[in-house]
Design a protein around this motif. Structure first.
Motif, PDB file in Angstrom:
ATOM      1  N   TYR A 433       0.837  -1.193   0.000  1.00 35.46           N
ATOM      2  CA  TYR A 433       0.000   0.000   0.000  1.00 35.46           C
ATOM      3  C   TYR A 433       0.874   1.246   0.000  1.00 35.46           C
ATOM      4  N   HIS A 434       0.571   2.176  -0.933  1.00 36.27           N
ATOM      5  CA  HIS A 434       1.265   3.462  -1.003  1.00 36.27           C
ATOM      6  C   HIS A 434       0.210   4.562  -0.991  1.00 36.27           C
ATOM      7  N   SER A 435       0.239   5.386   0.028  1.00 40.24           N
ATOM      8  CA  SER A 435      -0.784   6.420   0.191  1.00 40.24           C
ATOM      9  C   SER A 435      -0.728   7.463  -0.913  1.00 40.24           C
ATOM     10  N   GLN A 436       0.425   7.604  -1.599  1.00 41.03           N
ATOM     11  CA  GLN A 436       0.535   8.594  -2.652  1.00 41.03           C
ATOM     12  C   GLN A 436      -0.279   8.211  -3.879  1.00 41.03           C
ATOM     13  N   GLY A 447      -8.686   6.543  11.232  1.00 41.03           N
ATOM     14  CA  GLY A 447      -8.532   7.330  10.023  1.00 41.03           C
ATOM     15  C   GLY A 447      -7.224   7.100   9.301  1.00 41.03           C
ATOM     16  N   ARG A 448      -6.354   6.235   9.831  1.00 40.93           N
ATOM     17  CA  ARG A 448      -5.070   5.953   9.206  1.00 40.93           C
ATOM     18  C   ARG A 448      -4.983   4.473   8.881  1.00 40.93           C
ATOM     19  N   VAL A 449      -4.346   4.181   7.750  1.00 39.25           N
ATOM     20  CA  VAL A 449      -4.194   2.785   7.335  1.00 39.25           C
ATOM     21  C   VAL A 449      -3.072   2.158   8.156  1.00 39.25           C
ATOM     22  N   PRO A 450      -3.351   1.065   8.870  1.00 33.49           N
ATOM     23  CA  PRO A 450      -2.295   0.432   9.678  1.00 33.49           C
ATOM     24  C   PRO A 450      -1.212  -0.180   8.801  1.00 33.49           C
ATOM     25  N   SER A 451      -0.060  -0.401   9.363  1.00 36.42           N
ATOM     26  CA  SER A 451       1.056  -0.976   8.614  1.00 36.42           C
ATOM     27  C   SER A 451       0.778  -2.445   8.306  1.00 36.42           C
ATOM     28  N   GLY A 452       1.473  -2.968   7.305  1.00 39.21           N
ATOM     29  CA  GLY A 452       1.319  -4.370   6.940  1.00 39.21           C
ATOM     30  C   GLY A 452       0.111  -4.652   6.073  1.00 39.21           C
ATOM     31  N   LEU A 480      -8.022  -3.184   0.914  1.00 37.83           N
ATOM     32  CA  LEU A 480      -6.823  -3.628   1.611  1.00 37.83           C
ATOM     33  C   LEU A 480      -7.121  -4.793   2.533  1.00 37.83           C
ATOM     34  N   VAL A 481      -6.124  -5.701   2.673  1.00 36.83           N
ATOM     35  CA  VAL A 481      -6.202  -6.847   3.590  1.00 36.83           C
ATOM     36  C   VAL A 481      -4.856  -6.962   4.292  1.00 36.83           C
ATOM     37  N   PRO A 482      -4.833  -7.538   5.477  1.00 35.93           N
ATOM     38  CA  PRO A 482      -3.541  -7.721   6.160  1.00 35.93           C
ATOM     39  C   PRO A 482      -2.618  -8.647   5.374  1.00 35.93           C
TER      40      PRO A 482
END
Length: 484
Positions: A433-436, A447-452, A480-482
């Motif tokens: 995942y890349h937020s850009q 409100g934030r995407v967790p790591s991994g 997104l999925v873990p």
């Protein structure tokens, strides 16, 4: 009954003669008087009774005695027969009017201007014929003993008959004038908005374009810019969500196994990626929660409708106009964008069902809704058969699909209006995942995407824009999925 009624017309004539030649009951005379009052301009109620006169030998004469008020008036049998003839002509005119109305409906879909004109002329002619018969009936009824007052009513009826066509034309002209006045007011507002937008400086104009609340008129008035492309992409996003929601509700109403459908969509999406890694293959068999089934269905719809977006005609033909004369093609695309923006897609396809946009809608509908799906959702494949025949159904479901198809078509026209054209991209399954470049369709608690987190499947493609040396990105929407 000794003599059988040969047809419906004879039956009507006999019932009419029976009503005229036999006294009405006391309870029905008041009702008859009330109904006659509708035809009497002065609103007088009268009770009529018609009976034959008999001579000394008991034989019926050729006149009928009609009692009205305090006196009685003789009515000839010829007058009764003439009234029967008028009623027969009324039934004939009503049948002809019905046939003309059916032809008028047939001329609407598909739209045929010549048939529409012919059917309209036939409708007006039959309506005038019925109006003439009405006045003729009033004159016959007045001539059978209504006196001087009814003769005057007959004269007024003839005058109304002569004036009625002109009154109808005047009403139509007034409606047209009112419509033109409204159109003029709208154009004045558009010109005012354009003048204000151009006179307040470049910075304010730029802010208006980049605002989500900007008016559609301002959008169409400007040249193709990235901000306009971003706003059109947001319309695609909303239309995609709306159509997905309706399709999902129909699937649940048809008692579909939503989980099985999502697994099938995921498998098809994974197979379309080609050369999947082991991690991607594992993701393909993962289960999506039932509450997130809408994202998998939206992914399926967007993949189908955006297929061929990089080609100027979605690969519906082999046109290369964008390469042969790129400047002219960009101007043509933006002109089409402005025209489409101001039109209702359903009305456009009613007039030109096989235009380029109509062919695009047909192709994408048949791709998204296959025949087994339509039979399961609606119980038949009537809409699909209409699309295959080159027509477009006027159903609520197809109307929602047209909303999405129009938004994508406008985005496509705008993409080929820009110089250089935007390039679209799509995240691969299992990618980091890349937020850009990516936007998660699932909202997390903080409100934030967790790591991994990795991409479970793409939902909607993104775009890279470059205009006058300035670049911008419309993020790709992903589920997104873990990480496994």
């Amino acid at each position: 009954m000794a003599n059988k009624v040969s047809n419906f017309s004879d039956l009507i004539q006999r019932v009419t003669a029976s009503c005229l030649l036999h006294p009405l009951s006391a309870g029905r005379q008041d009702l008859a008087g009330n109904r006659r009052g509708e035809y009497d301009s002065e609103g007088e109620e009268e009770e009529d009774e018609i009976q034959y006169e008999e001579d000394e030998n008991g034989e019926e004469e050729e006149t009928v005695r009609r009692k009205s008020g305090g006196g009685s008036v003789a009515v000839s049998v010829e007058a009764v027969q003439e009234m029967e003839m008028v009623m027969e002509e009324v039934f004939t005119a009503a049948a002809a009017l019905k046939r003309a109305y059916v032809l008028l409906q047939d001329a609407h879909s598909p739209w045929d201007p010549e048939k529409m004109h012919d059917a309209d002329v036939a409708m007006v002619a039959e309506l005038r014929r019925i109006g003439t018969l009405r006045e003729r009936f009033r004159r016959v009824r007045g001539g059978t003993g209504g006196g001087r007052r009814r003769k005057n009513d007959g004269g007024r009826g003839m005058l109304r008959e002569a004036v009625a066509p002109y009154e109808a034309v005047v009403k139509e002209l007034k409606k047209e004038v009112k419509a033109k006045d409204n159109e003029i007011e709208n154009l004045k507002e558009k010109v005012k908005a354009m003048v204000n937008g151009n006179g307040n400086g470049g910075k304010k104009h730029h802010r208006l374009l980049s605002s989500r609340k900007v008016n559609c008129t301002t959008q169409v008035a400007v040249s193709p810019v990235p901000e306009l492309f971003e706003m059109t992409m947001s319309q695609v996003k909303e239309a995609s969500k709306s159509f997905t929601g309706i399709l999902l509700s129909l699937m649940r109403a048809a008692r579909w196994d939503i989980s099985a459908a999502v697994r099938s969509i995921e498998a098809a999406s994974a197979a379309s990626d080609g050369g999947m890694s082991t991690a991607s293959a594992a993701l393909a068999s993962s289960s999506v929660p039932n509450g997130h089934a809408k994202f998998a269905l939206e992914s399926y719809i967007c993949r189908k409708i955006f297929q061929g977006f990089d080609h100027e005609t979605f690969y519906m033909d082999g046109s290369l106009s964008s390469l042969i004369n790129p400047d002219q093609y960009r101007r043509d695309c933006f002109a089409q964008f402005k025209d489409m923006k101001a039109m209702d897609p359903m009305e456009l396809l009613g007039i030109l069902p096989t235009c380029h946009f109509g062919k695009f809608c047909s192709k994408k509908y048949l791709s998204i809704i296959h025949h087994k799906m339509e039979e399961s959702l609606f119980g038949d494949s009537e809409q699909r058969e209409m699309v295959l025949a080159g027509n477009h159904p006027r159903s609520q479901f197809y109307g929602e699909f047209l909303g999405l198809a129009e938004a994508v078509w406008l985005l496509h026209l705008l993409a080929f209006s820009l110089d250089p054209s935007p390039s679209h991209f799509e995240a691969n399954r299992g990618a980091e995942y890349h937020s850009q470049y990516m936007e998660s369709v699932v909202r997390f608690s903080d409100g934030r995407v967790p790591s991994g987190q990795v991409v479970g499947f793409p939902v909607c493609p993104g775009f890279k824009l470059n205009h006058q040396g300035k670049g911008s990105i419309i993020k790709s929407r992903v589920y997104l999925v873990p990480r496994a």
